[in-house]
Scaffold this motif. Sequence first.
Motif, PDB file in Angstrom:
ATOM      1  N   LEU A   1       0.834  -1.207   0.000  1.00 23.44           N
ATOM      2  CA  LEU A   1       0.000   0.000   0.000  1.00 23.44           C
ATOM      3  C   LEU A   1       0.868   1.255   0.000  1.00 23.44           C
ATOM      4  O   LEU A   1       0.596   2.217  -0.735  1.00 23.44           O
ATOM      5  CB  LEU A   1      -0.918  -0.004   1.224  1.00 23.44           C
ATOM      6  CG  LEU A   1      -2.110  -0.969   1.196  1.00 23.44           C
ATOM      7  CD1 LEU A   1      -2.842  -0.936   2.536  1.00 23.44           C
ATOM      8  CD2 LEU A   1      -3.068  -0.616   0.068  1.00 23.44           C
ATOM      9  N   ALA A   2       1.901   1.253   0.830  1.00 22.63           N
ATOM     10  CA  ALA A   2       2.789   2.419   0.889  1.00 22.63           C
ATOM     11  C   ALA A   2       3.450   2.677  -0.459  1.00 22.63           C
ATOM     12  O   ALA A   2       3.764   3.827  -0.799  1.00 22.63           O
ATOM     13  CB  ALA A   2       3.845   2.211   1.971  1.00 22.63           C
TER      14      ALA A   2
ATOM     15  N   ALA B   1      -0.534   1.517   7.141  1.00 23.40           N
ATOM     16  CA  ALA B   1       0.188   1.661   5.875  1.00 23.40           C
ATOM     17  C   ALA B   1       1.146   2.845   5.886  1.00 23.40           C
ATOM     18  O   ALA B   1       2.110   2.875   5.120  1.00 23.40           O
ATOM     19  CB  ALA B   1      -0.799   1.799   4.719  1.00 23.40           C
ATOM     20  N   GLY B   2       0.871   3.854   6.727  1.00 27.35           N
ATOM     21  CA  GLY B   2       1.754   5.011   6.793  1.00 27.35           C
ATOM     22  C   GLY B   2       1.493   6.057   5.728  1.00 27.35           C
ATOM     23  O   GLY B   2       2.187   7.079   5.673  1.00 27.35           O
ATOM     24  N   VAL B   3       0.511   5.821   4.856  1.00 23.62           N
ATOM     25  CA  VAL B   3       0.127   6.774   3.810  1.00 23.62           C
ATOM     26  C   VAL B   3      -1.398   6.801   3.740  1.00 23.62           C
ATOM     27  O   VAL B   3      -2.061   5.856   4.177  1.00 23.62           O
ATOM     28  CB  VAL B   3       0.704   6.373   2.430  1.00 23.62           C
ATOM     29  CG1 VAL B   3       2.222   6.440   2.425  1.00 23.62           C
ATOM     30  CG2 VAL B   3       0.216   4.986   2.029  1.00 23.62           C
ATOM     31  N   PRO B   4      -1.992   7.879   3.190  1.00 19.28           N
ATOM     32  CA  PRO B   4      -3.450   7.873   2.994  1.00 19.28           C
ATOM     33  C   PRO B   4      -3.860   6.737   2.053  1.00 19.28           C
ATOM     34  O   PRO B   4      -3.232   6.518   1.017  1.00 19.28           O
ATOM     35  CB  PRO B   4      -3.730   9.243   2.373  1.00 19.28           C
ATOM     36  CG  PRO B   4      -2.578  10.095   2.790  1.00 19.28           C
ATOM     37  CD  PRO B   4      -1.388   9.184   2.825  1.00 19.28           C
ATOM     38  N   VAL B   5      -4.899   6.023   2.428  1.00 19.26           N
ATOM     39  CA  VAL B   5      -5.362   4.856   1.668  1.00 19.26           C
ATOM     40  C   VAL B   5      -6.829   5.041   1.315  1.00 19.26           C
ATOM     41  O   VAL B   5      -7.611   5.542   2.127  1.00 19.26           O
ATOM     42  CB  VAL B   5      -5.182   3.559   2.493  1.00 19.26           C
ATOM     43  CG1 VAL B   5      -5.810   2.362   1.776  1.00 19.26           C
ATOM     44  CG2 VAL B   5      -3.708   3.292   2.757  1.00 19.26           C
TER      45      VAL B   5
ATOM     46  N   GLU C   1     -11.964   7.422   2.334  1.00 14.23           N
ATOM     47  CA  GLU C   1     -10.644   8.027   2.497  1.00 14.23           C
ATOM     48  C   GLU C   1     -10.160   7.769   3.928  1.00 14.23           C
ATOM     49  O   GLU C   1     -10.836   8.125   4.894  1.00 14.23           O
ATOM     50  CB  GLU C   1     -10.713   9.531   2.233  1.00 14.23           C
ATOM     51  CG  GLU C   1     -11.291   9.908   0.869  1.00 14.23           C
ATOM     52  CD  GLU C   1     -10.297   9.695  -0.258  1.00 14.23           C
ATOM     53  OE1 GLU C   1      -9.099   9.508   0.040  1.00 14.23           O
ATOM     54  OE2 GLU C   1     -10.716   9.722  -1.434  1.00 14.23           O
ATOM     55  N   VAL C   2      -9.004   7.138   4.055  1.00 14.00           N
ATOM     56  CA  VAL C   2      -8.477   6.769   5.372  1.00 14.00           C
ATOM     57  C   VAL C   2      -7.071   7.333   5.528  1.00 14.00           C
ATOM     58  O   VAL C   2      -6.194   7.077   4.694  1.00 14.00           O
ATOM     59  CB  VAL C   2      -8.452   5.238   5.557  1.00 14.00           C
ATOM     60  CG1 VAL C   2      -7.897   4.875   6.931  1.00 14.00           C
ATOM     61  CG2 VAL C   2      -9.845   4.654   5.372  1.00 14.00           C
TER      62      VAL C   2
END
Length: 449
Positions: free
Chosen positions: A127-128, A161-165, A193-194
Amino acid sequence: MTGIGPNPASAAAGGASGPAPRLYGPIRRVLAFALGRFYRIDRAGPALPEGPLLLVGNHPNALVDPGLMIAVSSRPLTFLAKEPIFRMPVLGALVRALGALPVVRAQDDPSRMRENVEALGAAARGLAGGRAIALFPEGRSHSEPSLGALKTGAARLALQAGVPVRIVPVGLTYAEKGRFRSAVRVEFGPALEVSPGPVEPGPVRALTERIGVALRAQTLDLAAWEDLRLIEAAEALDVLATDAPARDPERQRLFARGLALLRAEQPERVDELTDEVLAFQRRLALTRAEAADLGIRYRPWTVLRFVLRNLVALALGLPVAALGVAVFGLPVLGTRLALRIAGTAPDMVATVKLLTALVLGPVYVAALAVAAGFWLGPWWGAGLAVVALPLALFTRRFLARRAEAVRDARLFFVLGNRSARKQQLLGEARALAARVTALADELLPRLTA
């Protein structure tokens, strides 16, 4: 993993964060072809967004569900799959080739649950890196009428994930999931939006609830399978009254939500309407017709064209179809008999049929080709190998079309334009349809608010 060679999570970790596996494209094309022949697939919803993406789907049809998502998705997907699949001879090789990641469930082996840390870490890195990850948060395939309790893995994965997912819910709705050429709708909903956050019980539980709400908005979430008969009957009556398109999934979901709302507030009214609608359905079933059939008007030219078209199809296609039945009848009937004897669960029937066709089908054709080459000569064997697939597809389609033609012809004789039975049933249907439509209009503002 212990006792089975290299750890699948380690082997697939690079695939989750790097480019799609080299075999992904060819396998996707094979899946799209096979599933497109078995089902009538309707892909609905917006295009998949770019960037880190997590697809979450309901899970009513075993290995067919991920196959459909792969077939209709514009982006390569990395699936989280239950670990026992990786140990199966053929399926294990397939899921590895697709770059899937193994997840050990508590019912598989509680002592190995810690191995999930590596798989989820690989998925989070994917994901990142902007990849698309897919999973089924119910954690199992089933044939229950409602969405099962969701596991928290999807929420944990998105938060860590450390990024918007973006989380996209995927609703898989089958008309008859084990039947050849039945309809299936694959509907992608609006993305959630997470943002990155702490993987703590509160945020995880809240996000899991959001995912559940989004998934239920894309699926038929019923209290019992008996409700499906009522919803389908009510929808057919509404179609008869309004000339709206038949079998509209969005309308079916509204009917399901309306039924749940009405049952909670006015159970007596639901019971009364249910009794009337199902009683009408039983009377209609005596003619082997559906409510929509009552609105058909037969015109001489239409009937003549139907007769001529089917006579030509029989004259030209029957000899070829007869050959197809002779060649493929035994394995088809054998598969059906094996499914019945084994008591195969409904959510596994289509998977077994498709795997039999994809794995054992080529073996069967090869054996026939070798036998034909031995007895009749090599050119006969080569010819049989070349025409086997087109012959099988033509035969199956020919038989399905002729079955539809027989049904249409029987309806014509039972429910012709001047049939007294048709007029009686049509009058009952219109009266019931008026009640159903009025009730739908009454509830619609509350359901769409």
